[in-house]
Design a protein around this motif. Sequence first.
Motif, PDB file in Angstrom:
ATOM      1  N   SER A  23     -69.241  48.740  57.015  1.00 17.52           N
ATOM      2  CA  SER A  23     -69.522  47.555  56.204  1.00 17.52           C
ATOM      3  C   SER A  23     -70.393  47.929  55.013  1.00 17.52           C
ATOM      4  CB  SER A  23     -70.245  46.502  57.048  1.00 17.52           C
ATOM      5  OG  SER A  23     -71.526  46.981  57.434  1.00 17.52           O
ATOM      6  N   LEU A  24     -70.348  47.084  53.980  1.00 20.60           N
ATOM      7  CA  LEU A  24     -71.181  47.329  52.808  1.00 20.60           C
ATOM      8  C   LEU A  24     -72.665  47.268  53.167  1.00 20.60           C
ATOM      9  CD1 LEU A  24     -69.366  45.364  49.948  1.00 20.60           C
ATOM     10  CD2 LEU A  24     -69.293  47.810  50.441  1.00 20.60           C
ATOM     11  N   SER A  25     -73.028  46.394  54.106  1.00 21.39           N
ATOM     12  CA  SER A  25     -74.443  46.276  54.486  1.00 21.39           C
ATOM     13  C   SER A  25     -74.938  47.548  55.170  1.00 21.39           C
ATOM     14  CB  SER A  25     -74.656  45.066  55.397  1.00 21.39           C
ATOM     15  OG  SER A  25     -73.890  45.188  56.577  1.00 21.39           O
ATOM     16  N   SER A  26     -74.065  48.201  55.961  1.00 15.21           N
ATOM     17  CA  SER A  26     -74.482  49.452  56.610  1.00 15.21           C
ATOM     18  C   SER A  26     -74.636  50.565  55.578  1.00 15.21           C
ATOM     19  CB  SER A  26     -73.477  49.863  57.694  1.00 15.21           C
ATOM     20  OG  SER A  26     -72.199  50.118  57.132  1.00 15.21           O
ATOM     21  N   VAL A  27     -73.773  50.568  54.555  1.00 19.11           N
ATOM     22  CA  VAL A  27     -73.903  51.546  53.467  1.00 19.11           C
ATOM     23  C   VAL A  27     -75.207  51.297  52.704  1.00 19.11           C
ATOM     24  CG1 VAL A  27     -72.907  52.389  51.306  1.00 19.11           C
ATOM     25  CG2 VAL A  27     -71.411  51.853  53.242  1.00 19.11           C
ATOM     26  N   ALA A  28     -75.489  50.024  52.408  1.00 20.62           N
ATOM     27  CA  ALA A  28     -76.724  49.672  51.690  1.00 20.62           C
ATOM     28  C   ALA A  28     -77.951  50.074  52.497  1.00 20.62           C
ATOM     29  CB  ALA A  28     -76.752  48.176  51.394  1.00 20.62           C
ATOM     30  N   GLY A  29     -77.873  49.904  53.829  1.00 24.88           N
ATOM     31  CA  GLY A  29     -78.992  50.266  54.689  1.00 24.88           C
ATOM     32  C   GLY A  29     -79.326  51.739  54.619  1.00 24.88           C
ATOM     33  N   MET A  30     -78.303  52.591  54.416  1.00 24.23           N
ATOM     34  CA  MET A  30     -78.553  54.027  54.305  1.00 24.23           C
ATOM     35  C   MET A  30     -79.028  54.407  52.908  1.00 24.23           C
ATOM     36  SD  MET A  30     -75.520  55.837  56.553  1.00 24.23           S
ATOM     37  CE  MET A  30     -76.393  57.396  56.703  1.00 24.23           C
ATOM     38  N   ILE A  31     -78.535  53.708  51.904  1.00 28.30           N
ATOM     39  CA  ILE A  31     -78.902  54.047  50.521  1.00 28.30           C
ATOM     40  C   ILE A  31     -80.404  53.912  50.296  1.00 28.30           C
ATOM     41  CG2 ILE A  31     -78.724  53.206  48.134  1.00 28.30           C
ATOM     42  CD1 ILE A  31     -75.753  52.703  48.675  1.00 28.30           C
ATOM     43  N   ARG A  32     -81.036  52.952  50.946  1.00 26.17           N
ATOM     44  CA  ARG A  32     -82.460  52.743  50.675  1.00 26.17           C
ATOM     45  C   ARG A  32     -83.327  53.898  51.164  1.00 26.17           C
ATOM     46  NH1 ARG A  32     -84.577  47.714  54.383  1.00 26.17           N
ATOM     47  NH2 ARG A  32     -84.683  48.731  56.415  1.00 26.17           N
ATOM     48  N   HIS A  33     -82.762  54.772  52.008  1.00 31.75           N
ATOM     49  CA  HIS A  33     -83.520  55.937  52.468  1.00 31.75           C
ATOM     50  C   HIS A  33     -83.474  57.091  51.477  1.00 31.75           C
ATOM     51  CE1 HIS A  33     -82.575  54.126  56.626  1.00 31.75           C
ATOM     52  NE2 HIS A  33     -83.790  53.766  56.258  1.00 31.75           N
ATOM     53  N   LEU A  93     -91.799  56.495  55.258  1.00 32.95           N
ATOM     54  CA  LEU A  93     -92.975  55.854  55.852  1.00 32.95           C
ATOM     55  C   LEU A  93     -93.507  54.737  54.961  1.00 32.95           C
ATOM     56  CD1 LEU A  93     -94.866  58.986  57.225  1.00 32.95           C
ATOM     57  CD2 LEU A  93     -94.061  57.051  58.604  1.00 32.95           C
ATOM     58  N   ALA A  94     -93.604  55.005  53.658  1.00 33.29           N
ATOM     59  CA  ALA A  94     -94.099  53.978  52.732  1.00 33.29           C
ATOM     60  C   ALA A  94     -93.165  52.773  52.727  1.00 33.29           C
ATOM     61  CB  ALA A  94     -94.240  54.557  51.327  1.00 33.29           C
ATOM     62  N   GLY A  95     -91.855  53.036  52.698  1.00 33.64           N
ATOM     63  CA  GLY A  95     -90.888  51.937  52.697  1.00 33.64           C
ATOM     64  C   GLY A  95     -90.946  51.112  53.969  1.00 33.64           C
ATOM     65  N   GLU A  96     -91.008  51.783  55.112  1.00 33.95           N
ATOM     66  CA  GLU A  96     -91.034  51.061  56.390  1.00 33.95           C
ATOM     67  C   GLU A  96     -92.337  50.277  56.556  1.00 33.95           C
ATOM     68  OE1 GLU A  96     -88.566  50.607  58.209  1.00 33.95           O
ATOM     69  OE2 GLU A  96     -87.177  52.174  57.583  1.00 33.95           O
ATOM     70  N   LEU A  97     -93.453  50.846  56.112  1.00 33.65           N
ATOM     71  CA  LEU A  97     -94.719  50.115  56.187  1.00 33.65           C
ATOM     72  C   LEU A  97     -94.690  48.888  55.281  1.00 33.65           C
ATOM     73  CD1 LEU A  97     -97.211  53.098  56.343  1.00 33.65           C
ATOM     74  CD2 LEU A  97     -97.096  51.231  57.999  1.00 33.65           C
ATOM     75  N   ALA A  98     -94.069  49.025  54.111  1.00 40.19           N
ATOM     76  CA  ALA A  98     -93.943  47.874  53.211  1.00 40.19           C
ATOM     77  C   ALA A  98     -93.146  46.755  53.881  1.00 40.19           C
ATOM     78  CB  ALA A  98     -93.282  48.299  51.903  1.00 40.19           C
ATOM     79  N   VAL A 112     -86.205  44.837  48.430  1.00 43.33           N
ATOM     80  CA  VAL A 112     -87.055  44.897  47.238  1.00 43.33           C
ATOM     81  C   VAL A 112     -88.400  45.536  47.572  1.00 43.33           C
ATOM     82  CG1 VAL A 112     -88.297  43.525  45.516  1.00 43.33           C
ATOM     83  CG2 VAL A 112     -85.932  42.959  46.098  1.00 43.33           C
ATOM     84  N   VAL A 113     -89.007  45.139  48.695  1.00 45.42           N
ATOM     85  CA  VAL A 113     -90.318  45.707  49.028  1.00 45.42           C
ATOM     86  C   VAL A 113     -90.187  47.177  49.416  1.00 45.42           C
ATOM     87  CG1 VAL A 113     -91.274  43.470  49.696  1.00 45.42           C
ATOM     88  CG2 VAL A 113     -90.292  44.932  51.462  1.00 45.42           C
ATOM     89  N   TYR A 114     -89.074  47.526  50.061  1.00 48.09           N
ATOM     90  CA  TYR A 114     -88.851  48.926  50.437  1.00 48.09           C
ATOM     91  C   TYR A 114     -88.766  49.794  49.179  1.00 48.09           C
ATOM     92  CZ  TYR A 114     -87.190  52.742  53.436  1.00 48.09           C
ATOM     93  OH  TYR A 114     -87.077  53.921  54.131  1.00 48.09           O
ATOM     94  N   PHE A 115     -87.957  49.349  48.215  1.00 45.03           N
ATOM     95  CA  PHE A 115     -87.777  50.127  46.991  1.00 45.03           C
ATOM     96  C   PHE A 115     -89.056  50.142  46.155  1.00 45.03           C
ATOM     97  CE2 PHE A 115     -85.807  50.600  42.635  1.00 45.03           C
ATOM     98  CZ  PHE A 115     -85.502  51.943  42.793  1.00 45.03           C
TER      99      PHE A 115
END
Length: 525
Positions: A23-33, A93-98, A112-115
């Motif tokens: 799914s596009l959402s699963s692709v987006a979930g990986m892109i943020r890493h 770590l910074a993204g997940e804490l955000a 948005v907060v992750y990025f």
Amino acid sequence: MQIPFFEHTIKSLHSLISDERASLSSVAGMIRHDPGLYLNLIQGLCLASGKCEAKTALQAISLLGAQGVERQIIQHDILLNEEHMQLWCYSVLAGELAVLINNKAGIEDEEVVYFSASLPIIGMLIMLIEKLPYKKVYELLLMLPIEDRVFVEQKLFQTSHIELLTKNFSAAAVYMDLINFINAVISAEGSKRPVIEEPGKLSLAYETFQLFYLMDTAGAGARAVLFPSVVEAQEKFRELCKRYFLIAESEVEELLAEALERLNAVSKLYNVEEAAMYCTASAEEIKQTAMQFLTKSPELNAGLERIRAAVCEEKNVLICGERGTGKRLLAAALYYQGDNPRRLNPYVTFHCDTSEDLLERDLFGSRSGYHNLQKHKGALEFANGGTILLKDIDRMPEHLLDRIIEIYSSGKFFKSGDKAPQKLDIRFILTSKYDLTEIASEGSSLRRLLDCLSPEAIRIPPLRERRQDIEFIADSIISKYRLNLNEEALRLGLQEYYEKEAFPGNLKDLKKLLFYIAAKHRLKS
């Protein structure tokens, strides 16, 4: 310009895109890493459409499609391998804490907060391309907060990761506003300007204000996890969580632990768990220095002997001194000294410079259902039988100071909303950047508190008044952070700095100077 991607994320993402069921959402979930890829997609849309409206990866790939994402990956040839794993771990770590803080504070969309938390890392990725020698020093600079990182970078490269981020960044307004705010707060020379007035919650600037402090807080948390011996990062994370997001200090350790668990889970997703574990494990090997406060000053030594004796006699203590003089270190050293009768009992630190409502709940606790509050164990209850450090006691509202006086005098305290008191057996260490014995006016709650607690007081002079201490303080910093500044020629050069620098920020300024010298030495070696 091309911003580097991480090889392991691209490899896994390519496999996912090749799967027609993805799914596009699963692709987006990986892109943020992968912050470089994330920015590349959003900026690609800006260039293609002439509009910078997409602010999430999901919005970007909804417009580009999975094949459009794959084309961008194929066309990109600057990849970072596992040698740069620490940079990736910091970003995750910074993204997940955000995200974890956002779950409590409700600031913006999760992506948005992750990025937003990843923006400083994007700046460092650009530095790796623009300034090739940067690869020798970036791991060292990860230990520093943004403003100190900028200070070192400007001296070495005549630019910084924030300056290059600003020049090479184009994206949705929410990110551009945040970058403008970063530049307003952090000067090109690496000093942090105070935000004079917090914008109102209904103003357009309020979200940017919150995203900035979310980014700053998440960065401190990432340093606290990766470099556990960097106590300043843990303290800063605790303080910022409480001050800007009303998160109780008792919840902070849970946030850090959950962020580490999330990093482990994400690293398994990309088959790099061993490399990621090495980053966190090797960080824990940073040498811990003994918890001591030492000086060559006869006057200060006499004061230290006096308050050490006071601790043995179970008296309260007041420590005054400018910011960065070592008040927190001295408080911890007093608690850990071998003849402290409360050394094996709890030791709790508590920041007094935050919102009044949170202060009361976090210090005294609350019973379930009182004013719709959940049951909450306060700092006094955690510290009962031991010692509590009240940092910046002069920032505490008068009615709460009065409540501490009442509690200490009676030996009992009530949780907010409770009818039955609890016994209290506690010793207080108070700190302030002011000399409270001089500024606490007669009849004020602060004066009454000092009269009630009768603390043994000590003032820690700034570094400029005790230059004889600077060398061995510097040596402890060099050892703790493994800065490798032990060559005779380097040490002679450092002596000149120790004798002439003003060190207005005291230990903070000494530390960033040593990091600058260490980074400069790495570039030459």
